[in-house]
Design a protein around this motif. Structure first.
Motif, short mmCIF file in Angstrom:
data_model
loop_
_atom_site.label_atom_id
_atom_site.label_comp_id
_atom_site.label_asym_id
_atom_site.label_seq_id
_atom_site.Cartn_x
_atom_site.Cartn_y
_atom_site.Cartn_z
N UNK A 129 0.82 -1.22 0.00
CA UNK A 129 0.00 0.00 0.00
C UNK A 129 0.85 1.26 0.00
N UNK A 130 2.09 1.15 0.52
CA UNK A 130 2.93 2.32 0.66
C UNK A 130 4.00 2.48 -0.40
N UNK A 131 3.95 1.66 -1.46
CA UNK A 131 5.02 1.70 -2.44
C UNK A 131 4.97 2.95 -3.32
N UNK A 132 3.80 3.43 -3.64
CA UNK A 132 3.65 4.58 -4.53
C UNK A 132 3.37 5.87 -3.77
N UNK A 133 2.70 6.80 -4.45
CA UNK A 133 2.34 8.07 -3.80
C UNK A 133 1.26 7.85 -2.75
N UNK A 134 1.13 8.80 -1.85
CA UNK A 134 0.15 8.71 -0.77
C UNK A 134 -1.25 8.51 -1.35
N UNK A 135 -1.82 7.35 -1.07
CA UNK A 135 -3.13 7.02 -1.65
C UNK A 135 -4.24 7.91 -1.11
#
Length: 302
Positions: free
Chosen positions: A95-101
């Protein structure tokens, strides 16, 4: 009001990049009274650990979030990507791999709210991501986009549980979808997959024994349990789920692609980072909730 407004709104949601979308009526009924009772039992058992915000009474009454609410749109953002972390890398939940969801979902839902307001000028709306006191998984189930699995995650037939949820509350009365049908069946793979026994029984997660809770929310200097290689969150109960093994679809959304340091950084390297390096690495990341001293504590548990 156009009879197909709900379908149009769902189509708009898919055009915004959401993988799934569904509509629920917020009037009493369906499974929501049962889900509300389950939350109250969960809180009474102390399974929320230090997450006092789970006791917010607004979570039990969606009308308090938007007076006059009649419907909600539930959406799921697919965050599964093809890449894998390298061997020996400090494990970080996907969940934390990309930009702040939170920002991604909020921005896209606001566009949908403005579109809906153009169709119904007298309507009001509110965006909710998981920071709002809303029974988000229960409402997503009621809207038909997935069911709550035995590991406590929402599972979609089309994408498994690799979905980040968001909701658009509205005073419009939209045609609701049928609630999702639970399809875990006799499968219990997620229960023994949790090395700390956090899934106390099917559908019940005890945060006090959850690696994700302790690595992200626990602010103490020491932790009461081992992290089993994880330094930010935990995906073990999702990795063994058959719905994820057979139905996960890789997202090409550029905002969700992983940062190189997450895929490649070894624990020893991360242990040497100072606060400034952490600040730079965590810019526009949901992982920013984990403070530098907590990263160092978690890495020390490996």
């Amino acid at each position: 009001m156009p009879v197909n407004l709900a379908d149009q709104l769902k189509q708009q949601a898919l055009a915004q990049g959401f993988a799934v979308a569904g509509v629920a009526s917020t009037s009493a009924g369906g499974r929501m009274p049962l889900r509300t009772a389950a939350l109250e039992r969960w809180l009474a058992a102390g399974y929320q650990a230090d997450m006092a915000w789970m006791n917010n009474p607004k979570r039990l009454a969606v009308q308090q979030l938007l007076p006059g609410v009649r419907s909600l749109l539930a959406v799921g953002l697919n965050y599964y990507v093809d890449q894998q972390q390298g061997v020996g890398v400090a494990r970080i939940a996907r969940y934390g791999w990309g930009r702040d969801y939170h920002r991604l979902i909020e921005q896209r839902l606001k566009r949908l709210g403005r579109w809906l307001e153009l169709q119904q000028p007298d309507s009001r709306w509110r965006v909710c991501v998981d920071t709002a006191p809303l029974l988000d998984k229960a409402w997503a189930e009621e809207a038909g986009i997935g069911w709550i699995g035995k590991n406590g995650n929402l599972i979609s037939q089309s994408h498994g549980s690799w979905l980040l949820l968001g909701h658009l509350l509205t005073t419009c009365e939209l045609t609701p979808d049928a609630p999702a049908i639970p399809l875990c069946g006799s499968c219990n793979d997620c229960l023994p997959a949790c090395p700390t026994g956090a899934i106390a029984e099917p559908f019940v997660v005890d945060s006090r024994r959850c690696i994700a809770f302790h690595s992200i929310e626990n602010r103490d200097d020491t932790l009461p349990l081992p992290l089993h290689g994880w330094v930010a969150g935990c995906d073990l109960c999702q990795e063994v789920c058959p719905w994820n093994k057979h139905h996960a679809k890789a997202s090409t959304d550029p905002e969700l692609q992983p940062r190189n340091w997450i895929l490649q950084s070894k624990p020893q390297e991360l242990k040497e980072w100072d606060d400034n390096q952490w600040d730079e690495a965590l810019r526009s990341s949901a992982l920013r909730r984990i403070k530098p001293q907590m990263w160092r504590r978690n890495l020390g548990c490996l």
